[in-house]
Scaffold this active site. Structure first.
Site, short mmCIF file in Angstrom:
data_model
loop_
_atom_site.label_atom_id
_atom_site.label_comp_id
_atom_site.label_asym_id
_atom_site.label_seq_id
_atom_site.Cartn_x
_atom_site.Cartn_y
_atom_site.Cartn_z
CG MET A 128 34.31 33.84 70.16
SD MET A 128 32.56 33.83 70.65
CE MET A 128 32.52 35.19 71.80
CB THR A 161 34.28 42.92 65.08
OG1 THR A 161 33.18 42.34 64.37
CG2 THR A 161 34.03 44.42 65.22
CD GLU A 247 28.73 38.24 71.01
OE1 GLU A 247 28.92 38.16 69.78
OE2 GLU A 247 29.31 37.50 71.83
N GLY A 344 11.60 53.17 46.57
CA GLY A 344 11.71 52.85 45.15
C GLY A 344 13.17 52.66 44.75
N GLY A 368 26.88 36.74 66.52
CA GLY A 368 26.40 36.61 67.90
C GLY A 368 25.67 35.30 68.12
#
Length: 382
Positions: A128, A161, A247, A344, A368
């Site tokens: 996309m 991805t 999604e 820490g 997303g």
């Protein structure tokens, strides 16, 4: 941390959880450092998961899937998060790509691609985002122009991805550049036989170091017209809008599992670590911080469980999915940051899982659909 059993859980899902937990403990946890260095999981990890039936769990058995529901995908997502693994891109492969094929593919497409996605023979990706824009899908620049019985695909995508390992890429492209949303279509590119298709660099990310995230280039790639998803051109934007709630729920599920895992890690640490002659858990600040984190975990779990239940019966709407996505990811980033503080200096060392969780969490508010886009979607529904 004491957790309630999700109302959507069943005995079948309990058994799946045990299988998934054992799988990640054996096949993922020992390799996380190496995967981070090579920026991707081993290719055979996909086929191992497929051999155990862990891929495409919610795809019907007739297409090689597990025959389950989204609840099965959710259990696998939770166990992956609890194992501290952010490298494997199965949520995209099984929860997104396979469902585009299932929902919009022809019978021939489904029988050709889904069984191989379920076995791990094919790895799936969806393309996309582009270098010039991420959330603004209506103004994508990638073009797919019809030439006889083929489309000529030109453009580039980024932040993909599974980009390096992908054998099957669902590409969002403009088949009618003169139109906005109505000019968008989804084309499936089979990368093994696609002259002009190139993979760019594996991107060097702040977190999710072991996840295969890459740039993809399409230089006049010829794609068979039969690889169009849907009954005609111009349906892509509607298809995307129909699938994006799942999604976003996937991201919410992974986020609440990440919250619970972070609290558990921190509880174990503060009960063992000492300062000024006593365990950290005995300091009021530690107890109050963890009390707040546990409360945020419980509240978020209740909401996400409600969304999963609604999705299982087909009632999860777009605004509610957006609420789940932004809320769960914001809470994840806040809780993990609080937990890091209790560790820490060790909380900033990458050999500690809490440090990796902190780095991995930040992108959840971005992909997303950014959380700002989520709020805009919600606001429009008010």
């Amino acid at each position: 941390m004491p957790t309630r059993r999700s109302p959507w859980m069943t005995e079948d899902l309990d058994q799946l959880r045990e299988l998934a937990r054992a799988f990640f403990a054996k096949e993922a946890v020992p390799h996380q450092e190496r995967w981070a260095a090579q920026k991707q999981v081993d290719r055979e990890f996909w086929t191992k998961a497929g051999g155990l039936g862990l891929l495409c769990l919610s795809i019907p058995e007739e297409y090689g899937g597990g025959g389950g529901t989204f609840a099965h995908e959710a259990v696998l997502l939770e166990e992956q998060a609890r194992a501290g693994d952010s490298s494997w891109g199965n949520s995209v492969h099984s929860g997104i790509v396979a469902h585009y094929v299932l929902a919009y593919g022809t019978e021939e497409q489904k029988r050709r691609w889904l069984p191989r996605l379920a076995s791990g023979e094919l790895v799936g990706a969806i393309a996309m985002s582009e270098p010039g824009g991420g959330s603004d899908l209506q103004n994508i620049k990638t073009r797919a122009l019809r030439r006889g019985d083929e489309y000529v695909l030109t453009g580039s995508k980024t932040f993909i991805t599974n980009g390096v390992q992908a054998d099957l890429v669902v590409v969002v492209a403009k088949t009618d550049p003169a139109q906005g949303a109505t000019g968008i279509s989804l084309l499936v590119v089979e990368t093994a036989d696609a002259p002009g298709f190139r993979r760019g660099r594996v991107l060097d990310k702040v977190g999710m170091k072991g996840q295969d995230t890459a740039e993809l280039f399409f230089d006049d790639v010829r794609v068979p017209a039969a690889n169009l998803l849907g009954t005609g051109e111009g349906q892509g934007f509607i298809q995307l809008m129909q699938q994006l709630p799942q999604e976003r729920l996937i991201i919410a599920v992974a986020s609440i599992a990440g919250i619970e895992a972070a609290v558990d890690l921190t509880l174990s640490y503060v009960k063992e670590r000492t300062a000024f002659g006593r365990e950290l858990i005995k300091f009021q600040n530690t107890r109050f911080t963890l009390a707040e984190c546990a409360t945020e975990a419980r509240v978020t779990r209740a909401f996400v469980d409600e969304c999963v239940t609604e999705h299982l019966v087909g009632r999860l709407d777009v605004p509610t999915a957006a609420m789940a996505k932004w809320w769960a990811t914001e809470r994840l980033c806040h809780v993990v940051d609080e937990c890091v503080q209790l560790f820490g200096g060790y909380g900033y060392m990458t050999e500690y899982p809490i440090a990796r969780a902190w780095a991995d969490a930040r992108v959840q508010k971005i992909y997303g659909g950014t959380n700002e886009i989520m709020k805009e979607i919600i606001a429009r529904s008010l």
